[in-house]
Design a protein around this motif. Structure first.
Motif, PDB file in Angstrom:
ATOM      1  N   LYS A 182      67.677  51.699  40.075  1.00 20.77           N
ATOM      2  CA  LYS A 182      66.560  50.781  40.310  1.00 20.77           C
ATOM      3  C   LYS A 182      65.233  51.458  39.987  1.00 20.77           C
ATOM      4  N   ASN A 183      65.129  52.720  40.354  1.00 25.36           N
ATOM      5  CA  ASN A 183      63.906  53.470  40.082  1.00 25.36           C
ATOM      6  C   ASN A 183      63.676  53.607  38.581  1.00 25.36           C
ATOM      7  N   ARG A 184      64.754  53.906  37.830  1.00 27.30           N
ATOM      8  CA  ARG A 184      64.627  54.008  36.371  1.00 27.30           C
ATOM      9  C   ARG A 184      64.211  52.671  35.772  1.00 27.30           C
ATOM     10  N   SER A 185      64.785  51.578  36.308  1.00 28.39           N
ATOM     11  CA  SER A 185      64.430  50.248  35.812  1.00 28.39           C
ATOM     12  C   SER A 185      62.959  49.940  36.090  1.00 28.39           C
ATOM     13  N   LEU A 186      62.485  50.298  37.279  1.00 27.01           N
ATOM     14  CA  LEU A 186      61.078  50.070  37.617  1.00 27.01           C
ATOM     15  C   LEU A 186      60.158  50.917  36.752  1.00 27.01           C
TER      16      LEU A 186
END
Length: 246
Positions: free
Chosen positions: A64-68
């Motif tokens: 999720k962090n990479r996507s954000l």
């Protein structure tokens, strides 16, 4: 087995849903039973091994962090592009404000589009009434046409809607706007000049078929059209005022 008992897949699905509902209603469950986190094992996504629930949660949060982060970079890129476009439109506005007559307005518009926006294939078509004398100083950047003339009928929908339009255009439209250059024009942005194309239209061509496409935002094109229209209208008003005083 009584008729009220359940067994098989249906019962398993019901139990799974009950557990899921319970955990959803009690998000602090694992805080009260921390030892379970170390005991629970989940298949790794690659299928090579198993990982703890905590490790899976960490993995999910990392993804999720990479996507954000990717989304943030995209937004920063868009903001940077919009800032650059705003600067170019500001520079164009300054050019047009300095123009004293229609010829200077057109020269400033052509130079701004070519130098700041990289639009080397552009044309302004000025519309004239049936009772107006048609100027003869057509050039690569400037065309004159009588409103309602046969050659403009192919643009009837665009004129009626009077909104910027991007994409591919028909052969007849391309040949009218870019005579002799139609073979290298793959996509075009058409911009109205004035309400209901009162003054005419601006067309910017590109050899890249994806440069101007129907899905792109036309806000900045609309701003360019409004600036050009205001400058042309002001130049026309000054010319008419000077003629009335002569």
């Amino acid at each position: 087995m009584s008729s009220t008992e359940q067994s098989g897949p249906a019962a398993g699905a019901s139990d799974d849903q009950g557990v899921a509902d319970y955990l959803s209603d009690n998000p602090d469950f694992f805080e009260r039973h921390a030892g379970l986190l170390e005991q629970l094992r989940l298949p790794h996504r690659s299928g090579a091994a198993t990982v703890s629930l905590v490790e899976r949660q960490v993995s999910v949060l990392q993804e999720k962090n990479r996507s954000l982060e990717r989304r943030l970079h995209e937004l920063v890129d868009v903001a940077r592009d919009n800032s650059a476009l705003s600067d170019k439109i500001h520079a164009l506005a300054i050019r047009l404000l300095r123009a004293s007559d229609q010829q200077a307005v057109l020269a400033s518009l052509e130079a701004g589009l070519r130098e700041d926006f990289g639009a080397s294939q552009a044309v302004v078509v000025l519309f004239h009434g049936s009772d107006e004398p048609l100027p003869s100083e057509d050039s690569r950047f400037l065309r004159h046409a009588r409103r309602g003339h046969n050659e403009l009928r192919t643009f009837a929908t665009f004129v009626q809607q009077a909104k910027p339009r991007c994409g591919r255009i028909r052969d007849a439209q391309r040949e009218f706007l870019f005579p002799g250059e139609g073979a290298v024009i793959a996509s075009v942005a058409m911009v109205p000049l004035g309400a209901s194309c009162e003054l005419g239209m601006l067309a910017i061509g590109s050899s890249d078929p994806h440069r101007f496409n129907p899905t792109m935002s036309t806000d900045f094109l609309a701003r360019i059209g409004e600036l050009a229209s205001a400058a042309l209208a002001a130049a026309r008003h000054r010319r008419e005022l000077a003629a009335s005083r002569a």
